[in-house]
Scaffold this motif. Structure first.
Motif, PDB file in Angstrom:
ATOM      1  N   ALA A 150       0.339   2.791  16.137  1.00  0.00           N
ATOM      2  CA  ALA A 150       1.178   2.223  15.289  1.00  0.00           C
ATOM      3  C   ALA A 150       1.596   3.025  14.170  1.00  0.00           C
ATOM      4  O   ALA A 150       3.040   2.947  13.891  1.00  0.00           O
ATOM      5  CB  ALA A 150       0.725   0.723  14.634  1.00  0.00           C
ATOM      6  N   ASN A 151       0.705   3.766  13.433  1.00  0.00           N
ATOM      7  CA  ASN A 151       1.270   4.525  12.197  1.00  0.00           C
ATOM      8  C   ASN A 151       2.185   5.609  12.914  1.00  0.00           C
ATOM      9  O   ASN A 151       3.090   5.929  12.184  1.00  0.00           O
ATOM     10  CB  ASN A 151      -0.309   5.125  11.755  1.00  0.00           C
ATOM     11  N   HIS A 152       1.729   6.412  13.891  1.00  0.00           N
ATOM     12  CA  HIS A 152       2.681   7.514  14.457  1.00  0.00           C
ATOM     13  C   HIS A 152       4.161   7.041  14.884  1.00  0.00           C
ATOM     14  O   HIS A 152       4.906   7.399  14.637  1.00  0.00           O
ATOM     15  CB  HIS A 152       1.881   7.690  15.737  1.00  0.00           C
ATOM     16  N   TYR A 153       4.043   5.502  15.297  1.00  0.00           N
ATOM     17  CA  TYR A 153       5.094   4.858  15.755  1.00  0.00           C
ATOM     18  C   TYR A 153       6.194   4.670  14.621  1.00  0.00           C
ATOM     19  O   TYR A 153       7.263   4.681  14.587  1.00  0.00           O
ATOM     20  CB  TYR A 153       4.819   3.656  16.732  1.00  0.00           C
ATOM     21  N   ILE A 164       1.016  -1.289  -0.040  1.00  0.00           N
ATOM     22  CA  ILE A 164       0.083  -0.079   0.038  1.00  0.00           C
ATOM     23  C   ILE A 164       0.975   1.251   0.011  1.00  0.00           C
ATOM     24  O   ILE A 164       0.784   2.043  -0.938  1.00  0.00           O
ATOM     25  CB  ILE A 164      -0.957  -0.087   1.356  1.00  0.00           C
ATOM     26  N   LYS A 165       1.796   1.134   0.893  1.00  0.00           N
ATOM     27  CA  LYS A 165       2.988   2.329   0.991  1.00  0.00           C
ATOM     28  C   LYS A 165       3.479   2.604  -0.241  1.00  0.00           C
ATOM     29  O   LYS A 165       3.719   3.808  -0.990  1.00  0.00           O
ATOM     30  CB  LYS A 165       3.943   2.158   2.233  1.00  0.00           C
ATOM     31  N   GLU A 166       3.914   1.602  -0.978  1.00  0.00           N
ATOM     32  CA  GLU A 166       4.820   1.950  -2.194  1.00  0.00           C
ATOM     33  C   GLU A 166       3.679   2.410  -3.398  1.00  0.00           C
ATOM     34  O   GLU A 166       3.999   3.030  -4.221  1.00  0.00           O
ATOM     35  CB  GLU A 166       5.353   0.581  -2.723  1.00  0.00           C
ATOM     36  N   THR A 167       2.353   1.598  -3.323  1.00  0.00           N
ATOM     37  CA  THR A 167       1.456   2.031  -4.220  1.00  0.00           C
ATOM     38  C   THR A 167       1.313   3.592  -4.212  1.00  0.00           C
ATOM     39  O   THR A 167       0.943   4.291  -5.431  1.00  0.00           O
ATOM     40  CB  THR A 167       0.086   1.268  -4.223  1.00  0.00           C
ATOM     41  N   VAL A 168       0.779   4.042  -2.998  1.00  0.00           N
ATOM     42  CA  VAL A 168       0.560   5.438  -2.695  1.00  0.00           C
ATOM     43  C   VAL A 168       1.589   6.269  -3.386  1.00  0.00           C
ATOM     44  O   VAL A 168       1.573   7.365  -4.035  1.00  0.00           O
ATOM     45  CB  VAL A 168       0.171   5.647  -1.377  1.00  0.00           C
ATOM     46  N   MET A 169       2.904   6.162  -2.894  1.00  0.00           N
ATOM     47  CA  MET A 169       4.047   6.669  -3.315  1.00  0.00           C
ATOM     48  C   MET A 169       4.056   6.735  -4.834  1.00  0.00           C
ATOM     49  O   MET A 169       4.263   7.911  -5.527  1.00  0.00           O
ATOM     50  CB  MET A 169       5.398   6.331  -2.772  1.00  0.00           C
ATOM     51  N   ARG A 170       3.870   5.693  -5.648  1.00  0.00           N
ATOM     52  CA  ARG A 170       4.014   5.601  -6.768  1.00  0.00           C
ATOM     53  C   ARG A 170       2.872   6.305  -7.534  1.00  0.00           C
ATOM     54  O   ARG A 170       3.117   7.132  -8.673  1.00  0.00           O
ATOM     55  CB  ARG A 170       4.059   4.148  -7.335  1.00  0.00           C
ATOM     56  N   ILE A 204       3.885   7.844   2.820  1.00  0.00           N
ATOM     57  CA  ILE A 204       3.055   7.607   3.855  1.00  0.00           C
ATOM     58  C   ILE A 204       3.573   6.680   4.817  1.00  0.00           C
ATOM     59  O   ILE A 204       4.571   5.814   4.422  1.00  0.00           O
ATOM     60  CB  ILE A 204       1.641   7.089   3.534  1.00  0.00           C
ATOM     61  N   CYS A 205       2.901   6.497   5.839  1.00  0.00           N
ATOM     62  CA  CYS A 205       3.225   5.296   6.845  1.00  0.00           C
ATOM     63  C   CYS A 205       2.038   4.593   7.018  1.00  0.00           C
ATOM     64  O   CYS A 205       1.023   5.294   6.792  1.00  0.00           O
ATOM     65  CB  CYS A 205       3.945   5.804   8.080  1.00  0.00           C
ATOM     66  N   VAL A 206       2.334   3.454   7.462  1.00  0.00           N
ATOM     67  CA  VAL A 206       0.987   2.583   7.861  1.00  0.00           C
ATOM     68  C   VAL A 206       1.077   1.735   9.132  1.00  0.00           C
ATOM     69  O   VAL A 206       2.241   1.319   9.539  1.00  0.00           O
ATOM     70  CB  VAL A 206       0.753   1.282   6.619  1.00  0.00           C
ATOM     71  N   GLY A 207      -0.104   1.930   9.937  1.00  0.00           N
ATOM     72  CA  GLY A 207      -0.015   1.424  11.308  1.00  0.00           C
ATOM     73  C   GLY A 207      -1.188   0.308  11.337  1.00  0.00           C
ATOM     74  O   GLY A 207      -2.022   0.657  10.676  1.00  0.00           O
ATOM     75  N   ILE A 208      -0.805  -0.899  11.930  1.00  0.00           N
ATOM     76  CA  ILE A 208      -1.602  -1.664  11.963  1.00  0.00           C
ATOM     77  C   ILE A 208      -2.046  -2.383  13.419  1.00  0.00           C
ATOM     78  O   ILE A 208      -0.892  -2.318  14.255  1.00  0.00           O
ATOM     79  CB  ILE A 208      -1.159  -3.038  11.275  1.00  0.00           C
ATOM     80  N   PRO A 246      12.642   4.719  12.348  1.00  0.00           N
ATOM     81  CA  PRO A 246      12.943   4.162  10.822  1.00  0.00           C
ATOM     82  C   PRO A 246      13.259   2.509  10.971  1.00  0.00           C
ATOM     83  O   PRO A 246      13.202   2.141   9.636  1.00  0.00           O
ATOM     84  CB  PRO A 246      14.497   4.776  10.789  1.00  0.00           C
ATOM     85  N   THR A 247      13.531   1.600  11.762  1.00  0.00           N
ATOM     86  CA  THR A 247      13.583   0.382  11.741  1.00  0.00           C
ATOM     87  C   THR A 247      12.283  -0.470  11.203  1.00  0.00           C
ATOM     88  O   THR A 247      12.452  -1.407  10.478  1.00  0.00           O
ATOM     89  CB  THR A 247      14.008  -0.368  13.140  1.00  0.00           C
ATOM     90  N   PHE A 248      11.309   0.557  11.177  1.00  0.00           N
ATOM     91  CA  PHE A 248      10.024  -0.157  10.454  1.00  0.00           C
ATOM     92  C   PHE A 248       9.789  -0.188   9.166  1.00  0.00           C
ATOM     93  O   PHE A 248       8.748  -0.511   8.655  1.00  0.00           O
ATOM     94  CB  PHE A 248       8.706   0.128  11.288  1.00  0.00           C
ATOM     95  N   SER A 249      10.626   0.999   8.438  1.00  0.00           N
ATOM     96  CA  SER A 249      10.515   1.099   7.171  1.00  0.00           C
ATOM     97  C   SER A 249       9.159   1.686   6.845  1.00  0.00           C
ATOM     98  O   SER A 249       8.566   1.368   5.716  1.00  0.00           O
ATOM     99  CB  SER A 249      10.826   0.168   6.154  1.00  0.00           C
ATOM    100  N   GLY A 250       8.516   2.326   7.606  1.00  0.00           N
ATOM    101  CA  GLY A 250       7.074   3.056   7.494  1.00  0.00           C
ATOM    102  C   GLY A 250       5.949   2.173   7.620  1.00  0.00           C
ATOM    103  O   GLY A 250       4.896   2.730   7.336  1.00  0.00           O
ATOM    104  N   VAL A 251       6.128   0.814   8.010  1.00  0.00           N
ATOM    105  CA  VAL A 251       4.842  -0.167   8.468  1.00  0.00           C
ATOM    106  C   VAL A 251       5.161  -0.635   9.925  1.00  0.00           C
ATOM    107  O   VAL A 251       6.092  -1.102   9.794  1.00  0.00           O
ATOM    108  CB  VAL A 251       4.902  -1.028   7.309  1.00  0.00           C
ATOM    109  N   CYS A 252       4.311  -0.428  10.667  1.00  0.00           N
ATOM    110  CA  CYS A 252       4.427  -0.870  11.983  1.00  0.00           C
ATOM    111  C   CYS A 252       3.114  -1.603  12.232  1.00  0.00           C
ATOM    112  O   CYS A 252       2.100  -1.473  12.160  1.00  0.00           O
ATOM    113  CB  CYS A 252       4.695  -0.006  12.916  1.00  0.00           C
ATOM    114  N   ASP A 253       3.418  -3.064  12.909  1.00  0.00           N
ATOM    115  CA  ASP A 253       2.219  -3.990  13.053  1.00  0.00           C
ATOM    116  C   ASP A 253       2.159  -4.312  14.424  1.00  0.00           C
ATOM    117  O   ASP A 253       3.153  -5.197  14.955  1.00  0.00           O
ATOM    118  CB  ASP A 253       2.389  -4.932  12.175  1.00  0.00           C
ATOM    119  N   PHE A 254       1.401  -3.560  15.125  1.00  0.00           N
ATOM    120  CA  PHE A 254       1.396  -3.617  16.674  1.00  0.00           C
ATOM    121  C   PHE A 254       0.658  -5.226  17.140  1.00  0.00           C
ATOM    122  O   PHE A 254       1.074  -5.886  18.146  1.00  0.00           O
ATOM    123  CB  PHE A 254       0.399  -2.824  17.259  1.00  0.00           C
TER     124      PHE A 254
END
Length: 136
Positions: free
Chosen positions: A38-41, A12-18, A24-28, A46-54
């Motif tokens: 999770a999105n804020h985190y 999703i993140k890559e598609t929105v950028m493209r 964007i970042c994605v929080g789950i 940076p270790t999450f590469s923009g996607v954090c899954d709680f």
């Protein structure tokens, strides 16, 4: 079918950028509140590469993450409510999670209750519940 939510979030993140050129970042999370956190985190770590899954963190990992987030990162907590919470010693999201519900202002009382549910009891997303659209 087991879905890799982090891979889905990256897609999703890559598609929105493209499509839009917007990063964007994605929080789950198991609730809207936890997904927003999770999105804020994801934005701050940076270790999450923009996607954090709680949803796949242990309780200790989740608590460690929540401890780094200021109470103002919770939706519906503005400057005035943040000041009231800080006066009660609630300076971060972990403290809000552990706060005595009777001390918490009515406006945010249900937030600690969302954290209180054991992870196993929270509703899990099923693949058929995800939005149906083609990425790419």
């Amino acid at each position: 079918i087991k879905l890799d939510l982090v891979a889905y979030g990256q897609e999703i993140k890559e598609t929105v950028m493209r499509w839009t050129g917007l990063p964007i970042c994605v929080g789950i999370g198991d609730s809207k509140t936890l997904a927003k956190l999770a999105n804020h985190y994801a934005k701050k770590q940076p270790t999450f590469s923009g996607v954090c899954d709680f949803t796949h963190m242990t309780q200790d990992e989740l608590d460690s993450a929540l401890e780094t987030l200021p109470v103002s990162s919770v939706w519906r907590i503005g400057r005035r409510l943040e000041a009231r919470l800080k006066a009660l010693g609630v300076e971060n999201v972990l403290r809000l999670k552990r706060a005595n519900i009777g001390q918490i202002p009515t406006k945010v009382r249900k937030v600690p209750q969302e954290f209180a549910k054991p992870t196993e009891q929270r509703k899990k997303t099923r693949i058929h519940e995800l939005p149906k659209f083609e990425l790419g």
